[in-house]
Design a protein around this motif. Structure first.
Motif, PDB file in Angstrom:
ATOM      1  N   LEU A 160       0.821  -1.209   0.000  1.00 27.48           N
ATOM      2  CA  LEU A 160       0.000   0.000   0.000  1.00 27.48           C
ATOM      3  C   LEU A 160       0.858   1.263   0.000  1.00 27.48           C
ATOM      4  CD1 LEU A 160      -2.921  -1.018   2.376  1.00 27.48           C
ATOM      5  CD2 LEU A 160      -3.052  -0.536  -0.075  1.00 27.48           C
ATOM      6  N   THR A 161       1.983   1.211   0.688  1.00 22.31           N
ATOM      7  CA  THR A 161       2.906   2.353   0.660  1.00 22.31           C
ATOM      8  C   THR A 161       3.415   2.587  -0.756  1.00 22.31           C
ATOM      9  OG1 THR A 161       3.594   1.991   2.958  1.00 22.31           O
ATOM     10  CG2 THR A 161       5.083   3.264   1.556  1.00 22.31           C
ATOM     11  N   ARG A 162       3.786   1.511  -1.427  1.00 24.23           N
ATOM     12  CA  ARG A 162       4.271   1.621  -2.804  1.00 24.23           C
ATOM     13  C   ARG A 162       3.156   2.045  -3.770  1.00 24.23           C
ATOM     14  NH1 ARG A 162       7.407  -4.044  -3.529  1.00 24.23           N
ATOM     15  NH2 ARG A 162       7.728  -3.219  -5.653  1.00 24.23           N
ATOM     16  N   GLN A 208       4.281  -7.125  -7.418  1.00 23.86           N
ATOM     17  CA  GLN A 208       4.282  -6.636  -8.797  1.00 23.86           C
ATOM     18  C   GLN A 208       2.942  -6.898  -9.475  1.00 23.86           C
ATOM     19  OE1 GLN A 208       6.683  -4.940 -10.656  1.00 23.86           O
ATOM     20  NE2 GLN A 208       7.707  -4.656  -8.685  1.00 23.86           N
ATOM     21  N   THR A 209       2.325  -8.031  -9.172  1.00 23.43           N
ATOM     22  CA  THR A 209       1.004  -8.354  -9.714  1.00 23.43           C
ATOM     23  C   THR A 209      -0.012  -7.309  -9.278  1.00 23.43           C
ATOM     24  OG1 THR A 209       1.481 -10.725  -9.751  1.00 23.43           O
ATOM     25  CG2 THR A 209      -0.843 -10.092  -9.733  1.00 23.43           C
ATOM     26  N   PHE A 210       0.004  -6.974  -7.991  1.00 24.64           N
ATOM     27  CA  PHE A 210      -0.903  -5.963  -7.440  1.00 24.64           C
ATOM     28  C   PHE A 210      -0.661  -4.608  -8.089  1.00 24.64           C
ATOM     29  CE2 PHE A 210      -1.881  -2.503  -4.599  1.00 24.64           C
ATOM     30  CZ  PHE A 210      -3.067  -2.843  -3.983  1.00 24.64           C
ATOM     31  N   GLN A 219       0.737   4.217  -3.132  1.00 25.26           N
ATOM     32  CA  GLN A 219       0.184   5.549  -2.899  1.00 25.26           C
ATOM     33  C   GLN A 219       0.376   6.528  -4.059  1.00 25.26           C
ATOM     34  OE1 GLN A 219      -2.020   6.387  -0.555  1.00 25.26           O
ATOM     35  NE2 GLN A 219      -1.833   4.183  -0.133  1.00 25.26           N
ATOM     36  N   PRO A 220       1.548   6.576  -4.717  1.00 27.45           N
ATOM     37  CA  PRO A 220       1.663   7.508  -5.858  1.00 27.45           C
ATOM     38  C   PRO A 220       0.670   7.199  -6.977  1.00 27.45           C
ATOM     39  CG  PRO A 220       3.832   6.808  -5.107  1.00 27.45           C
ATOM     40  CD  PRO A 220       2.838   5.942  -4.397  1.00 27.45           C
ATOM     41  N   MET A 221       0.431   5.910  -7.227  1.00 27.18           N
ATOM     42  CA  MET A 221      -0.542   5.534  -8.259  1.00 27.18           C
ATOM     43  C   MET A 221      -1.948   5.936  -7.837  1.00 27.18           C
ATOM     44  SD  MET A 221       0.617   1.751  -9.522  1.00 27.18           S
ATOM     45  CE  MET A 221       2.342   1.316  -9.724  1.00 27.18           C
ATOM     46  N   MET A 222      -2.288   5.686  -6.572  1.00 28.16           N
ATOM     47  CA  MET A 222      -3.632   6.011  -6.106  1.00 28.16           C
ATOM     48  C   MET A 222      -3.849   7.515  -6.126  1.00 28.16           C
ATOM     49  SD  MET A 222      -6.383   4.424  -5.231  1.00 28.16           S
ATOM     50  CE  MET A 222      -7.623   5.609  -5.754  1.00 28.16           C
ATOM     51  N   ALA A 223      -2.807   8.276  -5.788  1.00 35.90           N
ATOM     52  CA  ALA A 223      -2.916   9.729  -5.836  1.00 35.90           C
ATOM     53  C   ALA A 223      -3.151  10.200  -7.271  1.00 35.90           C
ATOM     54  CB  ALA A 223      -1.646  10.365  -5.270  1.00 35.90           C
ATOM     55  N   ALA A 224      -2.489   9.541  -8.234  1.00 38.03           N
ATOM     56  CA  ALA A 224      -2.675   9.893  -9.644  1.00 38.03           C
ATOM     57  C   ALA A 224      -4.086   9.567 -10.109  1.00 38.03           C
ATOM     58  CB  ALA A 224      -1.648   9.162 -10.508  1.00 38.03           C
ATOM     59  N   ILE A 225      -4.643   8.464  -9.613  1.00 37.21           N
ATOM     60  CA  ILE A 225      -6.028   8.112  -9.953  1.00 37.21           C
ATOM     61  C   ILE A 225      -6.986   9.169  -9.410  1.00 37.21           C
ATOM     62  CG2 ILE A 225      -7.895   6.462  -9.494  1.00 37.21           C
ATOM     63  CD1 ILE A 225      -5.743   4.232  -9.654  1.00 37.21           C
ATOM     64  N   MET A 226      -6.789   9.561  -8.156  1.00 37.08           N
ATOM     65  CA  MET A 226      -7.672  10.571  -7.557  1.00 37.08           C
ATOM     66  C   MET A 226      -7.573  11.903  -8.297  1.00 37.08           C
ATOM     67  SD  MET A 226      -9.501   9.185  -5.243  1.00 37.08           S
ATOM     68  CE  MET A 226     -10.320  10.755  -4.974  1.00 37.08           C
ATOM     69  N   ALA A 227      -6.385  12.217  -8.806  1.00 34.66           N
ATOM     70  CA  ALA A 227      -6.183  13.491  -9.498  1.00 34.66           C
ATOM     71  C   ALA A 227      -6.567  13.428 -10.978  1.00 34.66           C
ATOM     72  CB  ALA A 227      -4.715  13.910  -9.376  1.00 34.66           C
ATOM     73  N   HIS A 228      -6.909  12.224 -11.456  1.00 33.45           N
ATOM     74  CA  HIS A 228      -7.205  12.088 -12.888  1.00 33.45           C
ATOM     75  C   HIS A 228      -8.425  12.940 -13.259  1.00 33.45           C
ATOM     76  CE1 HIS A 228      -8.231  10.349 -16.764  1.00 33.45           C
ATOM     77  NE2 HIS A 228      -6.973   9.932 -16.809  1.00 33.45           N
ATOM     78  N   PRO A 229      -8.407  13.591 -14.418  1.00 32.81           N
ATOM     79  CA  PRO A 229      -9.532  14.461 -14.790  1.00 32.81           C
ATOM     80  C   PRO A 229     -10.871  13.746 -14.886  1.00 32.81           C
ATOM     81  CG  PRO A 229      -7.959  14.190 -16.618  1.00 32.81           C
ATOM     82  CD  PRO A 229      -7.305  13.679 -15.395  1.00 32.81           C
TER      83      PRO A 229
END
Length: 222
Positions: A8-10, A196-198, A12-22
């Motif tokens: 989940l720590t790894r 990596q799968t996740f 977080q940048p992806m999840m933040a990008a999803i939340m910021a997606h237009p």
């Protein structure tokens, strides 16, 4: 740090990008083009059918009765997810026409099948988990922002995915618990494979939003 906490720590940048997606931000303010919503629904119809089949395959990889019960329950939720599609289609007036799978939908579902067929129970859980987890985060975050207000035509869509205070079971907590148990006796290299799968599935979630936003299609007719 547990395996799940590390993943989940790894993530977080992806999840933040999803939340910021237009597209996600458009859902938050209720302003998404009809073309984007229609593309999303058409591709999600394909994706959810495969998600159910991969869930069925995952059932065969465990003999844990509680996990089997939870997997069956989550499959039922997915089969009822047409309610979320109806919210969008009621806005656009579109009727599902079984459009061709986009390249990103195909890439994502291929990843799911490969991980579930050739991997362990941990791989099968890991490949499915980012979808449910990320939508739970989206729903929860948008509710906390007050995006589910009466003026938002996507209010009901947001609330479908937001965890409810009265829910008897926290399914994402169960998913991470199942993942933790599944990797308990794994070597570091095996755990990294599951991680990596996740993470690949989570990137596919971002790509799914992006594909709908960009209206991505195959370059050639074949």
């Amino acid at each position: 740090m547990t395996f799940s906490e590390d993943v989940l720590t790894r993530a977080q940048p992806m999840m933040a990008a999803i939340m910021a997606h237009p597209f996600v931000q458009g859902i938050a303010n209720g302003k998404v083009s009809d073309d984007t919503l229609n593309y999303y629904v058409e591709q999600d119809e394909h994706y959810l059918k495969d998600y159910l089949q991969v869930t069925a395959l995952t059932l065969t990889k465990t003999d844990n009765a509680d996990d089997i019960a939870r997997l069956l329950e989550t499959a039922q939720f997915v089969s009822n997810e047409s309610k979320a599609h109806e919210v969008m289609l009621n806005i656009t007036g579109h009727h599902v026409a079984d459009w061709r799978r986009s390249p990103d939908t195909q890439l994502y579902t291929d990843h799911m099948y490969t991980s579930a067929y050739h991997g362990t129970y941990a791989d099968a859980i890991a490949v499915l988990l980012p979808c449910a987890w990320s939508y739970g985060v989206i729903g929860s975050e948008l509710v906390s922002q007050g995006a589910n207000n009466e003026a938002n035509p996507l209010k009901e869509w947001i609330e479908i995915y937001a965890p409810q205070a009265g829910d008897a079971i926290d399914y994402n907590a169960w998913r991470f618990d199942a993942l933790e148990r599944a990797v308990a006796n794994f070597s570091d290299s095996q755990k990294e494979h599951v991680a990596q799968t996740f993470l690949k599935s989570l990137e596919m979630e971002w790509r799914f939003w992006e594909a709908a936003w960009q209206q991505t299609q195959w370059q050639f007719e074949f």
